[in-house]
Every structure is written in C-alpha cells, then in structure tokens.
Design a protein around this motif. Structure first.
Motif, mmCIF file in Angstrom:
data_model
loop_
_atom_site.group_PDB
_atom_site.id
_atom_site.type_symbol
_atom_site.label_atom_id
_atom_site.label_comp_id
_atom_site.label_asym_id
_atom_site.label_seq_id
_atom_site.Cartn_x
_atom_site.Cartn_y
_atom_site.Cartn_z
ATOM 1 N N VAL A 1 0.859 -1.182 0.000
ATOM 2 C CA VAL A 1 0.000 0.000 0.000
ATOM 3 C C VAL A 1 0.897 1.235 0.000
ATOM 4 O O VAL A 1 1.869 1.303 0.776
ATOM 5 N N PHE A 2 0.571 2.182 -0.872
ATOM 6 C CA PHE A 2 1.372 3.393 -1.009
ATOM 7 C C PHE A 2 0.533 4.623 -0.699
ATOM 8 O O PHE A 2 -0.653 4.684 -1.026
ATOM 9 N N GLN A 3 1.184 5.577 -0.067
ATOM 10 C CA GLN A 3 0.569 6.882 0.187
ATOM 11 C C GLN A 3 1.074 7.852 -0.868
ATOM 12 O O GLN A 3 2.284 8.034 -1.019
ATOM 13 N N GLU A 4 0.163 8.429 -1.614
ATOM 14 C CA GLU A 4 0.561 9.343 -2.685
ATOM 15 C C GLU A 4 1.052 10.658 -2.104
ATOM 16 O O GLU A 4 0.462 11.202 -1.171
ATOM 17 N N ARG A 5 2.151 11.153 -2.688
ATOM 18 C CA ARG A 5 2.709 12.442 -2.257
ATOM 19 C C ARG A 5 2.993 13.272 -3.501
ATOM 20 O O ARG A 5 3.727 12.836 -4.384
#
Length: 201
Positions: free
Chosen positions: A75-79
């Motif tokens: 799971v990735f957190q968009e930045r």
C-alpha cells in the motif's frame, strides 16, 4: 525466389503473433478482485486470482511433490511533492501437497516462507478432498492484514499493488533446473489499483 519465400514466411509468422498474444492474454493468470476493508483490529486486503493449473504442474503434484505460491500486497501513500511512500507490505506463502495415505490435499498458509520445518509452526493447515477445492482456496487470498489504520492512513482511496506467483525456487533442485524456460511454470499475476477503504460488513 528466395526473397519471396522469406517474405511469405515472415508474413505468416507475423500473422500468428497477434493471435498468440491474444490467446495468452485471454488465458493467462489475472487478478480478478481486490477489496480493502477496515476492521476493528486493522486494515485487510482480500483478492482473487484466476488461472488454470497446467497439466505438467498437476503431474508433479500427483507424484507427491509440493508446490508453492506467494501472494504479496503493498500500500502506497501518494505524495505530490515526492515519490509515493510505502506504508504497508505483507506476504502470504502457500504450500500445496498431495497426501497419498489419506488421498487428500493439504494446504499450508504462512506469513513466512515454508522451507523444511520453517513456517510450519506458524502456518494454518487445511485439508481438501479434491485438487479443484484446494486450488479454489489458493486463488482466494482472503484477509491479508496490512496493518493498523494509523499506519495505512484515512485517505478516501489507497494505492494498492497485489502480486501472485508460483514460487519455483522452493521446488526440489532437479525440478528447478528442469522448469527454466517452461511457460507452464510461469504463473504470475499483478494488479495495481486505487481502492476505497470499506467498512467491514
């Protein structure tokens, strides 16, 4: 004359290529479902994979040799200001084997690689009467715990990458050498999607 013959052969081969690629795309492994759920004790991913087990792999299983599958999720957190940050990663290892004495199929599921005695101590064991039932369980990857909600974040959507593969590195050494380059052993599926975090029903 030779140039004309070569041209005919090339056109014939090029005519086969799209059909072959289309056939592979139609019959190849694929991730058909992905669902992200929030429960009281954390965030879980459920996924489903579709593929046909090649007859060559079935023959190996019938001989009492175990095969291994691996399911992985990230799971990735968009930045917007930098590359996406990985906030969670989980792996599930599955060992499928035929038990000749009981004529049943055993599936071991573990968060760590199942090699020798390692992994068996923390594995969930299931028995099935048929290979078809056992493979249905392999293809349904349920409740992969990704972490706490505080780790994942409470964004409306989450970027999830799910991968599924047949792990040939755990086959006996002679089989590892024999499967090199054989398409029957190349069972790989991957899907990346933005998923909403749903409340557990």
């Amino acid at each position: 004359m030779a140039a004309l013959l070569l041209a005919v052969v090339m056109v014939t081969l090029l005519g086969w290529l799209p059909l072959s690629a289309a056939a592979q795309g139609r019959n190849g492994p694929s991730v058909t479902q992905m669902r992200l759920e929030q429960a009281d004790d954390g965030v879980y991913l459920t996924a489903a994979v579709q593929f046909e087990l090649p007859s060559l792999v079935e023959e190996v299983l019938d001989k009492g040799i175990a095969i291994y599958f691996v399911a992985e999720a990230e799971v990735f957190q968009e930045r917007w200001y930098w590359t996406d940050r990985k906030v969670a990663q989980v792996t599930r290892h599955m060992r499928l084997a035929y038990q000749p004495l009981t004529r049943r199929w055993r599936l071991n599921v573990s968060p760590v690689p199942i090699t020798g005695t390692a992994g068996f101590g923390v594995s969930l064991n299931q028995n099935f009467d048929s290979l078809s039932d056992a493979m249905d369980a392999v293809k349904r990857v349920g409740r992969l715990r990704l972490g706490d909600l505080s780790d994942i974040g409470d964004e409306a959507q989450h970027q999830v990458v799910f991968r599924f593969r047949l792990d040939t590195s755990q086959l006996p050494r002679p089989f590892q050498i024999g499967v090199v380059g054989q398409a029957d052993w190349n069972i790989v599926a991957e899907r990346s999607a933005k998923l909403p975090l749903e409340k557990q029903r």
